[in-house]
Design an enzyme around this catalytic site. Structure first.
Site, PDB file in Angstrom:
ATOM      1  N   LYS A 194      34.759  27.200  20.229  1.00  0.00           N
ATOM      2  CA  LYS A 194      34.647  28.461  20.967  1.00  0.00           C
ATOM      3  C   LYS A 194      35.957  28.715  21.717  1.00  0.00           C
ATOM      4  O   LYS A 194      36.644  27.763  22.123  1.00  0.00           O
ATOM      5  CB  LYS A 194      33.464  28.319  21.935  1.00  0.00           C
ATOM      6  CG  LYS A 194      33.114  29.551  22.750  1.00  0.00           C
ATOM      7  CD  LYS A 194      31.832  29.275  23.543  1.00  0.00           C
ATOM      8  CE  LYS A 194      31.425  30.416  24.451  1.00  0.00           C
ATOM      9  NZ  LYS A 194      30.143  30.168  25.136  1.00  0.00           N
TER      10      LYS A 194
ATOM     11  N   SER B  39      26.641  33.556  24.748  1.00  0.00           N
ATOM     12  CA  SER B  39      27.993  33.994  24.523  1.00  0.00           C
ATOM     13  C   SER B  39      28.735  33.314  23.362  1.00  0.00           C
ATOM     14  O   SER B  39      29.785  33.809  22.962  1.00  0.00           O
ATOM     15  CB  SER B  39      28.798  33.768  25.808  1.00  0.00           C
ATOM     16  OG  SER B  39      28.856  32.393  26.113  1.00  0.00           O
TER      17      SER B  39
ATOM     18  N   SER C 268      23.937  29.917  26.165  1.00  0.00           N
ATOM     19  CA  SER C 268      24.938  30.425  25.219  1.00  0.00           C
ATOM     20  C   SER C 268      25.142  29.649  23.931  1.00  0.00           C
ATOM     21  O   SER C 268      25.849  30.113  23.045  1.00  0.00           O
ATOM     22  CB  SER C 268      26.282  30.545  25.918  1.00  0.00           C
ATOM     23  OG  SER C 268      26.279  31.715  26.682  1.00  0.00           O
TER      24      SER C 268
HETATM   25  N1  GLN Z   1      23.681  34.905  29.174  1.00  0.00           N
HETATM   26  C1  GLN Z   1      23.933  33.996  30.250  1.00  0.00           C
HETATM   27  C2  GLN Z   1      24.966  34.568  31.197  1.00  0.00           C
HETATM   28  O1  GLN Z   1      25.446  35.626  30.923  1.00  0.00           O
HETATM   29  C3  GLN Z   1      24.344  32.659  29.720  1.00  0.00           C
HETATM   30  C4  GLN Z   1      25.757  32.575  29.349  1.00  0.00           C
HETATM   31  C5  GLN Z   1      26.203  31.198  28.990  1.00  0.00           C
HETATM   32  O2  GLN Z   1      25.400  30.308  28.753  1.00  0.00           O
HETATM   33  N2  GLN Z   1      27.503  31.024  29.000  1.00  0.00           N
HETATM   34  O3  GLN Z   1      25.286  34.001  32.191  1.00  0.00           O
END
Ligand code: GLN
Length: 486
Positions: free
Chosen positions: A75, A150, A174
């Site tokens: 990532k 994400s 994410s």
């Molecule tokens: N959707 C969650 C957020 O926006 C989780 C994001 C993540 O795990 N990086 O914080």
């Protein structure tokens, strides 16, 4: 679900294909398919071929592991020396770290091949990957839909097999949610199981690096390779997991106590509810015992998460000032104006919203009402999860209350988006491990993921339970055809 890693490793070891040849196949597949999915935001093909040569040497000397010579992706928030790592943000435009993350150091030592960095929500803040400065990655299952987020680019690349596997980060879902949206497997390990050295921080008390792969066995193989205590990450823990991938399936499902918390199924889409409870029935048929439980604290998980995550983000993102990293605004009269303009121009709207929310909940006068309260409630959640694992071996729940949104859902309110994290955030708040595996498709043909949750450091058990389900062959989610074929 198809195993990719072990069969490829077999081919490499038998000499049927070399790592350089295999890497070239992946490079070709990326050149063909990436324009369709926008999964990769930068590629490192020259380095990948160097990695592949090293791998071929290791294999020839009989020194390889299962991951030697296998092409993968990181990532865009996981550092590797000299390679673009931008968190898909303008503020890190052109940023090339000068060191390797511990996870990449470990994989590289085993002869892994890194193809490039994959798309994500800016600074990992989001659930669709649409806040990326490079535009959203598209879901290979249906390109009118998002990949989730994400770690959406990793999920798309792994689903479409333009990477054999990938590493993402999971602060509130994410890894698991995009895995669920793309119909692959995603593991969020216990907080402390995997070093975060070289992972660009979002919410430090929540962040974990996790694995996205095409099967449970592949996931276990990668987890075995990246975990372990690290002097560079004081939150990492020395825990003896044994070798999980070679002993998968040891946990007996007969007599296994599976907790089903009713709150996890309230207000979610009926199709998803039926899919998960249908999968639970399969375990029951095989002798598992279903324990109905109540977890009222789940209702507090979302506000607790968004207060703590934003507070920590506002602090972590303070370092982007135009002096040390990436982007710097062009016209300014003094340092203060330079910092202000850099941050105003460099961060996207969602990141700014969270920095402001985080700064607010930490500010004097509001600290006690919000941040401190959230930290106290977090202790309740931890205590209630501990209690549950005194009576249950694992919890089963949906990974998300919905399947992949249509592109553009981001146009809805930010709160709608936050609500979609309801099933994943409790796991990060409490620090326990969870894995998402595909179980069914919805009416529109989009995958539904099931979350198997364990107590801290019980990765072996959740991987075993997931493996058992995979071997039952009851998942209706087909392997995606495309990418590298051999
Ligand atoms: N959707 C969650 C957020 O926006 C989780 C994001 C993540 O795990 N990086 O914080």
């Amino acid at each position: 679900m198809r195993e990719i890693i072990a069969p490829l490793s077999q081919m490499l070891k038998s000499g049927e294909i070399s790592s350089v040849e295999l890497t070239n196949k992946y490079i070709k597949a990326i050149e063909n398919d990436n324009p369709k999915y926008n999964a990769y935001v930068s590629t490192t093909f020259d380095k990948a071929l160097e990695n592949a040569k090293t791998a071929d040497k290791l294999i020839a000397e009989g020194k390889g592991s299962t991951l030697t010579g296998i092409p993968m992706t990181l990532k865009d928030n996981i550092c590797s020396d000299g390679d673009l790592t931008t968190c898909c943000s303008k503020i890190l435009e052109g940023f090339r770290p000068y060191y390797d993350s511990t996870v990449w150091t470990k994989l590289k030592a085993q002869g892994a091949v890194m193809l490039g960095k994959t798309n994500m929500d800016e600074f990992a803040m989001g659930s669709t990957s649409e806040t990326s400065v490079y535009g959203a990655p598209l879901n290979p299952r249906n390109t009118n839909h998002v990949t989730g987020g994400s770690s959406g680019g990793v999920a798309a690349a792994v689903c479409a097999n333009i990477a054999a596997y990938g590493l993402g980060s999971d602060t509130g879902g994410s890894v698991r949610q995009p895995a669920s949206f793309c119909g692959i497997v995603g593991l969020k390990p216990t907080y402390g199981a995997v070093s975060r050295y070289g992972l660009i921080a979002y919410g430090s008390s929540l962040d974990q690096i996790g694995v996205l792969a095409n099967s449970v066995k592949d996931t276990a193989t990668v987890f075995d390779a990246i975990r372990g205590v690290d002097e560079h990450d004081q939150t990492s823990v020395d825990f003896d997991f044994g070798n999980i991938s070679d002993t998968l399936g040891q946990t007996d499902v007969k007599g296994l106590k599976i907790g089903i918390a009713k709150e996890y199924f309230e207000g979610i889409n009926e199709e998803i509810k039926d899919a998960i409870l249908g999968a639970v029935k399969e375990f029951e048929k095989n002798g598992a015992e279903i324990v109905d439980i109540s977890l009222p604290v789940l209702q507090q998980a979302l506000p607790v998460y968004y207060i703590i995550a934003c507070a920590e983000a506002s602090s972590n993102l303070g370092r982007y000032d135009g002096i040390r990293y990436g982007y710097r605004a062009k016209d300014f009269n003094d340092v203060e104006e330079m910092i202000l303009k850099t941050r105003t121009e460099g961060f996207g709207d969602e990141v700014k919203r969270r920095i402001m929310l985080g700064t607010y909940v930490l500010s004097s006068g509001y600290y006690d009402a919000y941040y401190k309260k959230a930290c106290l409630l977090r202790q309740n959640l931890i205590a209630d999860f501990d209690d549950i694992f005194n009576t249950c071996d694992v919890l089963i729940a949906p990974t998300a209350p919905n399947t992949a949104f249509e592109l553009g859902f981001e146009g809805a309110s930010p709160v709608d988006m936050y609500l979609s994290d309801i099933a994943t955030v409790p796991i990060n708040i409490t620090g326990v491990p969870a894995i998402s595996v595909p179980v069914k498709n919805d009416k529109a043909g989009l995958p539904i993921g099931m979350q198997i949750i364990g107590k801290k450091f019980d990765e072996k058990k959740i991987l075993d339970v997931a493996y058992f389900y995979e071997k039952l062959n009851k998942s209706e989610v087909e392997d995606f055809e495309g990418g590298v074929t051999l």
